[in-house]
Design a protein around this motif. Structure first.
Motif, mmCIF file in Angstrom:
data_model
loop_
_atom_site.group_PDB
_atom_site.id
_atom_site.type_symbol
_atom_site.label_atom_id
_atom_site.label_comp_id
_atom_site.label_asym_id
_atom_site.label_seq_id
_atom_site.Cartn_x
_atom_site.Cartn_y
_atom_site.Cartn_z
ATOM 1 N N HIS A 164 0.786 -1.237 0.000
ATOM 2 C CA HIS A 164 0.000 0.000 0.000
ATOM 3 C C HIS A 164 0.819 1.288 0.000
ATOM 4 O O HIS A 164 0.452 2.250 -0.673
ATOM 5 N N ILE A 165 1.905 1.338 0.797
ATOM 6 C CA ILE A 165 2.564 2.637 1.001
ATOM 7 C C ILE A 165 3.552 2.986 -0.118
ATOM 8 O O ILE A 165 3.449 4.058 -0.726
ATOM 9 N N LEU A 166 4.488 2.090 -0.416
ATOM 10 C CA LEU A 166 5.478 2.421 -1.456
ATOM 11 C C LEU A 166 4.823 2.680 -2.822
ATOM 12 O O LEU A 166 5.238 3.598 -3.537
ATOM 13 N N PRO A 167 3.800 1.901 -3.209
ATOM 14 C CA PRO A 167 3.180 2.166 -4.514
ATOM 15 C C PRO A 167 2.537 3.552 -4.642
ATOM 16 O O PRO A 167 2.181 3.972 -5.744
ATOM 17 N N LEU A 168 2.408 4.285 -3.509
ATOM 18 C CA LEU A 168 1.820 5.630 -3.591
ATOM 19 C C LEU A 168 2.697 6.578 -4.414
ATOM 20 O O LEU A 168 2.227 7.577 -4.942
ATOM 21 N N SER A 169 3.998 6.263 -4.484
ATOM 22 C CA SER A 169 4.898 7.108 -5.266
ATOM 23 C C SER A 169 5.399 6.294 -6.457
ATOM 24 O O SER A 169 6.146 5.318 -6.301
ATOM 25 N N LYS A 170 4.985 6.730 -7.630
ATOM 26 C CA LYS A 170 5.296 5.980 -8.864
ATOM 27 C C LYS A 170 6.815 5.858 -9.062
ATOM 28 O O LYS A 170 7.540 6.848 -8.942
ATOM 29 N N LEU A 176 14.355 2.152 -5.325
ATOM 30 C CA LEU A 176 14.923 1.502 -4.145
ATOM 31 C C LEU A 176 15.640 0.206 -4.517
ATOM 32 O O LEU A 176 16.663 -0.151 -3.938
ATOM 33 N N GLU A 177 15.093 -0.488 -5.502
ATOM 34 C CA GLU A 177 15.748 -1.722 -5.955
ATOM 35 C C GLU A 177 17.106 -1.424 -6.578
ATOM 36 O O GLU A 177 18.082 -2.135 -6.369
ATOM 37 N N GLN A 178 17.153 -0.311 -7.326
ATOM 38 C CA GLN A 178 18.411 0.026 -8.009
ATOM 39 C C GLN A 178 19.449 0.604 -7.055
ATOM 40 O O GLN A 178 20.652 0.499 -7.288
ATOM 41 N N GLY A 179 18.986 1.223 -5.961
ATOM 42 C CA GLY A 179 19.930 1.806 -5.000
ATOM 43 C C GLY A 179 19.633 3.271 -4.765
ATOM 44 O O GLY A 179 19.867 4.102 -5.642
ATOM 45 N N LYS A 344 -2.346 13.469 -1.728
ATOM 46 C CA LYS A 344 -2.786 13.015 -0.411
ATOM 47 C C LYS A 344 -3.579 11.729 -0.592
ATOM 48 O O LYS A 344 -4.446 11.655 -1.453
ATOM 49 N N HIS A 345 -3.263 10.718 0.233
ATOM 50 C CA HIS A 345 -3.940 9.425 0.072
ATOM 51 C C HIS A 345 -4.478 8.930 1.404
ATOM 52 O O HIS A 345 -3.796 9.036 2.429
ATOM 53 N N LYS A 346 -5.666 8.351 1.353
ATOM 54 C CA LYS A 346 -6.198 7.670 2.532
ATOM 55 C C LYS A 346 -6.155 6.177 2.207
ATOM 56 O O LYS A 346 -6.603 5.766 1.129
ATOM 57 N N LEU A 347 -5.602 5.396 3.103
ATOM 58 C CA LEU A 347 -5.471 3.960 2.846
ATOM 59 C C LEU A 347 -6.428 3.181 3.739
ATOM 60 O O LEU A 347 -6.586 3.514 4.924
ATOM 61 N N TYR A 355 -1.632 9.797 4.068
ATOM 62 C CA TYR A 355 -0.279 9.673 3.508
ATOM 63 C C TYR A 355 -0.104 10.763 2.458
ATOM 64 O O TYR A 355 -0.874 10.842 1.500
ATOM 65 N N TYR A 356 0.917 11.604 2.677
ATOM 66 C CA TYR A 356 1.210 12.707 1.758
ATOM 67 C C TYR A 356 2.468 12.334 0.969
ATOM 68 O O TYR A 356 3.463 11.908 1.558
ATOM 69 N N VAL A 357 2.409 12.490 -0.334
ATOM 70 C CA VAL A 357 3.595 12.219 -1.163
ATOM 71 C C VAL A 357 3.975 13.521 -1.866
ATOM 72 O O VAL A 357 3.147 14.153 -2.523
ATOM 73 N N MET A 358 5.229 13.915 -1.685
ATOM 74 C CA MET A 358 5.694 15.188 -2.246
ATOM 75 C C MET A 358 7.019 14.988 -2.952
ATOM 76 O O MET A 358 7.783 14.093 -2.612
#
Ligand code: SAM
Length: 361
Positions: A164-170, A176-179, A344-347, A355-358
């Protein structure tokens, strides 16, 4: 005030209804303490999936003192949490309740959250003092705060990171996988940062927290898990001597209890690389009391604010925003810090937070 004025006739039904409600609240709040004890002693787990058992059998299974267990069972039976069969004085936890109260139920173990009532209760006398004299009650005064917080975080943040959380930011997971370089501000006992470090070995994770006790727990967890890409340091994030350093900054449930939230948000903006992501989880609700009247956990929110989040900030001579600072003020403040665009996302799994993504431009 006018309705209870002695000159106005009382609405007797309302008088009676309130007294009844009060008794209900007395019973329900008592149960919260018993839920907390049931969780901490492992009693709910000992009862999980077990057929009718006596208090002696339950005490033995949990490795506890029978007399205390029997009294706790009394609270649970009269509170309609556990079933009782008088014929052979035996007890059973219904499966429908075990589903919400046992470690097996994690990340939906409600008994974890019950611990807050007891954590807050420990500082009541200190809170009464600051009502009279002003000031605040500092983090060190709270017994078991970081322990309860770590359990809460394991349920609301750690368990939901990947789905749920990481997918909020495309594109964040691929990055993160690449480093990537990641900072978790106010990391507490480090559960989220360690979980991420384990999942993304090519990335480097740093956690800062004001409290040495939490940092010690975080470093111990990283060591225990053999993580070489997670490190934790005692650091007041009001003073950050870094810039353009991180691809991602996370702030899980920390901004509203800051001494100086404006500076902290400005610091987060400063330490991010251009194009970096700021992921902030904070309490859902409005900055206006009148809009929170029907808030599903309004009384709990303002209570935990009075007895923890607001007071720890005031104890440092801080802003004392409080738990219920609200989404309107949160949006204004992050914009002022330079995060002009925010999503802004509500999960569903976490109705307490937003959850705010900026992105740093
Ligand atoms: C509500 S807890 C959340 C902890 C963690 N993020 C989690 O979700 O489990 C807030 C945390 O912020 C930390 N904190 C508060 N003010 C801070 C500051 N100025 N600098 C660093 N950490 C701070 C506290 O010590 C506490 O661990």
């Amino acid at each position: 005030m006018t309705e209870t004025n002695t000159s106005a006739p009382l609405d007797e039904a309302k008088v009676e209804a309130f007294a009844e409600r009060f008794i209900g609240a007395l019973n329900e709040s008592s149960l919260m303490m018993m839920f907390s004890i049931g969780h901490r002693t492992g009693l709910f787990d000992a009862l999980d999936g077990v057929d009718w058992s006596t208090s002696a059998q339950i005490a033995k299974a949990a490795g506890l003192d029978e007399r205390y267990v029997r009294e706790w069972l009394g609270a649970m039976v009269t509170g309609k949490v556990i079933d009782y069969r008088a014929g052979d004085a035996s007890y059973r936890l219904p499966a429908e309740h075990a589903r919400w109260l046992t470690r097996r139920a994690a990340p939906e173990n409600l008994a974890v959250t019950a611990q807050w009532i007891s954590v807050l209760g420990c500082v009541e006398s200190k809170i009464v003092e600051v009502f009279k004299n002003g000031g605040g009650v500092s983090y060190e005064c709270f017994e078991r705060f970081h322990e309860a917080m770590a359990e809460e975080s394991a349920q609301t943040v750690v368990a939901a990171l990947h789905d749920h959380i990481l997918p909020l930011s495309k594109g964040l997971e691929q990055q993160l996988e690449q480093g990537a370089t990641v900072l978790d501000v106010g990391c507490g006992s480090g559960r989220a940062a360690c979980a991420l470090a384990k999942a993304f070995p090519a990335s480097a994770f740093v956690g800062y927290d004001l409290c040495g006790e939490a940092i010690a727990a975080a470093n111990a967890l990283a060591r225990e898990q053999g993580l070489t890409n997670a490190s934790f340091r005692t650091q007041d994030i009001t003073h950050l001597d870094e810039s353009d350093r991180y691809d991602l900054v996370t702030a899980f449930d920390i901004v509203h209890d800051q001494k100086d939230p404006e500076t902290v948000l400005a610091n987060i903006h400063k330490v991010l690389k251009p194009g970096g992501t700021f992921l902030m989880q904070d309490i859902a609700g409005s900055s206006y009391l009148e809009k929170n009247v029907e808030h599903p956990i309004g009384p709990f929110g303002y209570t935990i604010s009075t007895m923890h989040c607001m007071t720890v900030s005031l104890a440092q001579g801080g802003a004392g925003l409080g738990t219920m600072w609200g989404e309107e003020l949160a949006e204004d403040m992050v914009k002022k810090a330079g995060f002009t665009e925010l999503a802004k996302h509500k999960l569903e799994h976490d109705f307490i937070n937003v959850y705010y993504v900026m992105t740093k431009p």
